[in-house]
Enzyme design. Sequence first.
Site, PDB file in Angstrom:
ATOM      1  N   ASP A 147      49.392  33.781  29.108  1.00  0.00           N
ATOM      2  CA  ASP A 147      48.976  33.002  30.274  1.00  0.00           C
ATOM      3  C   ASP A 147      50.100  32.051  30.655  1.00  0.00           C
ATOM      4  OD1 ASP A 147      46.301  32.584  31.870  1.00  0.00           O
ATOM      5  OD2 ASP A 147      47.287  30.642  31.734  1.00  0.00           O
TER       6      ASP A 147
ATOM      7  N   ARG B  12      47.249  41.112  36.681  1.00  0.00           N
ATOM      8  CA  ARG B  12      46.080  40.904  35.814  1.00  0.00           C
ATOM      9  C   ARG B  12      45.468  42.232  35.352  1.00  0.00           C
ATOM     10  NH1 ARG B  12      43.638  35.785  35.851  1.00  0.00           N
ATOM     11  NH2 ARG B  12      45.189  34.266  36.454  1.00  0.00           N
TER      12      ARG B  12
ATOM     13  N   TYR C  51      48.848  22.248  37.655  1.00  0.00           N
ATOM     14  CA  TYR C  51      47.782  22.388  36.643  1.00  0.00           C
ATOM     15  C   TYR C  51      47.742  21.175  35.721  1.00  0.00           C
ATOM     16  CZ  TYR C  51      46.113  27.161  37.349  1.00  0.00           C
ATOM     17  OH  TYR C  51      45.518  28.276  37.853  1.00  0.00           O
TER      18      TYR C  51
ATOM     19  N   ARG D  67      36.659  39.995  23.724  1.00  0.00           N
ATOM     20  CA  ARG D  67      36.433  38.566  24.033  1.00  0.00           C
ATOM     21  C   ARG D  67      35.120  38.032  23.463  1.00  0.00           C
ATOM     22  NH1 ARG D  67      36.974  34.657  25.198  1.00  0.00           N
ATOM     23  NH2 ARG D  67      37.042  33.936  27.358  1.00  0.00           N
TER      24      ARG D  67
ATOM     25  N   ARG E 129      39.489  40.976  32.400  1.00  0.00           N
ATOM     26  CA  ARG E 129      38.030  41.019  32.302  1.00  0.00           C
ATOM     27  C   ARG E 129      37.352  42.182  33.009  1.00  0.00           C
ATOM     28  NH1 ARG E 129      37.071  35.019  34.188  1.00  0.00           N
ATOM     29  NH2 ARG E 129      38.815  35.686  35.459  1.00  0.00           N
TER      30      ARG E 129
HETATM   31  O1  1CP Z   1      47.400  41.545  32.795  1.00  0.00           O
HETATM   32  C1  1CP Z   1      48.073  40.559  33.086  1.00  0.00           C
HETATM   33  O2  1CP Z   1      48.420  40.284  34.251  1.00  0.00           O
HETATM   34  C2  1CP Z   1      48.625  39.687  31.973  1.00  0.00           C
HETATM   35  C3  1CP Z   1      47.867  38.553  31.662  1.00  0.00           C
HETATM   36  C4  1CP Z   1      47.811  37.285  32.517  1.00  0.00           C
HETATM   37  C5  1CP Z   1      48.727  36.750  33.439  1.00  0.00           C
HETATM   38  C6  1CP Z   1      49.989  37.358  33.997  1.00  0.00           C
HETATM   39  C7  1CP Z   1      46.769  36.371  32.369  1.00  0.00           C
HETATM   40  C8  1CP Z   1      45.598  36.579  31.499  1.00  0.00           C
HETATM   41  N1  1CP Z   1      47.064  35.262  33.113  1.00  0.00           N
HETATM   42  C9  1CP Z   1      48.249  35.475  33.796  1.00  0.00           C
HETATM   43  C10 1CP Z   1      48.942  34.549  34.682  1.00  0.00           C
HETATM   44  C11 1CP Z   1      48.197  33.412  35.253  1.00  0.00           C
HETATM   45  N2  1CP Z   1      47.299  32.577  34.637  1.00  0.00           N
HETATM   46  C12 1CP Z   1      48.397  32.918  36.562  1.00  0.00           C
HETATM   47  C13 1CP Z   1      49.406  33.487  37.528  1.00  0.00           C
HETATM   48  C14 1CP Z   1      48.843  34.633  38.258  1.00  0.00           C
HETATM   49  C15 1CP Z   1      47.873  34.282  39.334  1.00  0.00           C
HETATM   50  O3  1CP Z   1      48.270  33.599  40.297  1.00  0.00           O
HETATM   51  O4  1CP Z   1      46.713  34.677  39.200  1.00  0.00           O
HETATM   52  C16 1CP Z   1      47.549  31.813  36.764  1.00  0.00           C
HETATM   53  C17 1CP Z   1      47.404  30.976  38.000  1.00  0.00           C
HETATM   54  C18 1CP Z   1      46.866  31.602  35.537  1.00  0.00           C
HETATM   55  C19 1CP Z   1      45.903  30.530  35.234  1.00  0.00           C
HETATM   56  C20 1CP Z   1      44.606  31.087  34.848  1.00  0.00           C
HETATM   57  N3  1CP Z   1      44.363  31.605  33.618  1.00  0.00           N
HETATM   58  C21 1CP Z   1      43.450  31.262  35.643  1.00  0.00           C
HETATM   59  C22 1CP Z   1      43.310  30.870  37.105  1.00  0.00           C
HETATM   60  C23 1CP Z   1      42.456  29.668  37.252  1.00  0.00           C
HETATM   61  C24 1CP Z   1      42.522  29.051  38.605  1.00  0.00           C
HETATM   62  O5  1CP Z   1      41.701  29.421  39.446  1.00  0.00           O
HETATM   63  O6  1CP Z   1      43.375  28.201  38.817  1.00  0.00           O
HETATM   64  C25 1CP Z   1      42.474  31.874  34.854  1.00  0.00           C
HETATM   65  C26 1CP Z   1      41.062  32.214  35.208  1.00  0.00           C
HETATM   66  C27 1CP Z   1      43.084  32.103  33.577  1.00  0.00           C
HETATM   67  C28 1CP Z   1      42.464  32.775  32.423  1.00  0.00           C
HETATM   68  C29 1CP Z   1      42.957  34.130  32.165  1.00  0.00           C
HETATM   69  N4  1CP Z   1      44.285  34.490  32.072  1.00  0.00           N
HETATM   70  C30 1CP Z   1      44.381  35.813  31.754  1.00  0.00           C
HETATM   71  C31 1CP Z   1      43.031  36.322  31.635  1.00  0.00           C
HETATM   72  C32 1CP Z   1      42.671  37.726  31.250  1.00  0.00           C
HETATM   73  C33 1CP Z   1      42.164  35.261  31.883  1.00  0.00           C
HETATM   74  C34 1CP Z   1      40.654  35.307  31.803  1.00  0.00           C
HETATM   75  C35 1CP Z   1      40.257  34.585  30.568  1.00  0.00           C
HETATM   76  C36 1CP Z   1      38.994  35.072  29.946  1.00  0.00           C
HETATM   77  O7  1CP Z   1      39.004  36.106  29.296  1.00  0.00           O
HETATM   78  O8  1CP Z   1      37.994  34.338  30.053  1.00  0.00           O
END
Ligand code: 1CP
Length: 366
Positions: free
Chosen positions: A81, A32, A159, A45, A36
């Site tokens: 994502d 990640r 999901y 954003r 943020r």
């Molecule tokens: O920098 C990076 O790593 C690339 C971007 C990236 C990646 C690899 C994002 C951006 N998401 C992911 C993968 C991802 N998304 C995973 C696998 C990694 C992990 O286990 O954390 C998962 C589970 C998600 C699902 C997801 N998307 C969540 C988790 C929710 C939960 O608790 O189940 C969330 C909060 C997101 C949103 C998201 N994805 C990425 C960002 C920067 C954000 C935040 C969104 C925002 O700006 O509001």
Amino acid sequence: MSTDNFPPLKNDLIIRAAKGESVERVPIWIMRQAGRYLPEFREIRTKQSFFELVQNPQLACDVTMMPINRFDLDAAIIFSDILVIPQALGMIVEMLPSKGPSFPAPLIVPADISKLNKDCDVTKELSYVFEAITLTRHTLQGKVPLIGFSGAPWTLMSYMIEGGGSTTQSKAKAWLYKYPEESHELLKILTNVIIDYLVEQVCAGAQLLQVFESHAGCLDHTLFVKFALPYIRVISKRVRDKLKERKVSCVPMIIFAKDGHYVLEELSQSHYEVVGIDWTIKPTQARRICGETMTLQGNLDPCALYANKEDLTKMAKDMLQKFGHKNYIANLGHGIYPDMDPENVKHLVDQVHKISQEMIQKEQSN
Ligand code: 1CP
């Protein structure tokens, strides 16, 4: 934009580490890393929704580059994502402020599987990801390799049934017990899409692939071996076969199963070059289970980034000593949190480089 004239790679440390080759310093990237905790991400954003960024190749490229422009990271990961696959299958996914991903119409009963667009054309539906990858490869100018990724089938299935984040995954797990056949049907649909998705990412320019099984921690060994592992294995095999058929060189693959300490041995025998380790696992134990020749990735507790710089240095050193500098890629044990200080990310990256370089030089002079 063309995929046959990418600039030559200047820093291939992570690729060498993934293949078990020697390195001058340990490579590091941060799960990640584009997100943020970066003020420039929060700024963008305010103008664009999350999926507007993801679906716009130029903006996705700009966000991917944000941490690369700031820190001496050894890899970029394409800004996207894991939930783009349920979207490609026809499901609506919204990103709600302070709640995260949300599906207004999740799968409730097995009959809902028939609503999925299971024969979706990945090349078309997710073309924005492939365009973003190609554009980012050019923009990187060979500075570091670009990682592509996908969620693993069980994590995506959970999901799609839960409709968002869940601590127990109990609705999705209920399917595994009540409807095992239909669960396999859904997992197979996801596996086929994931394979095409990963192959297309490599064809578009991805130089490594990471598969995220983020919800491994909700399964037990029996469920994981039945409903997650076979698909994880099929993915690595078929991605390689399909790339071979298309005469495209395969790239190193990383499997990261969050909280999958109970299946590390099986994961290390699943034909991935790298096994990602979450922060709950003792590095020495991971080495013992996976073997000295397996490349491991991880596993600093993300919350270590709240520590002062001096303590962070000590923890980086400890991690390097325990994993060893061979067959190792430094990373956090899960994604970075939004309230973390980018200065500490810089400190961690620089210290991993400095300490590992000294370790390697010292070993060579002995
Ligand atoms: O920098 C990076 O790593 C690339 C971007 C990236 C990646 C690899 C994002 C951006 N998401 C992911 C993968 C991802 N998304 C995973 C696998 C990694 C992990 O286990 O954390 C998962 C589970 C998600 C699902 C997801 N998307 C969540 C988790 C929710 C939960 O608790 O189940 C969330 C909060 C997101 C949103 C998201 N994805 C990425 C960002 C920067 C954000 C935040 C969104 C925002 O700006 O509001």
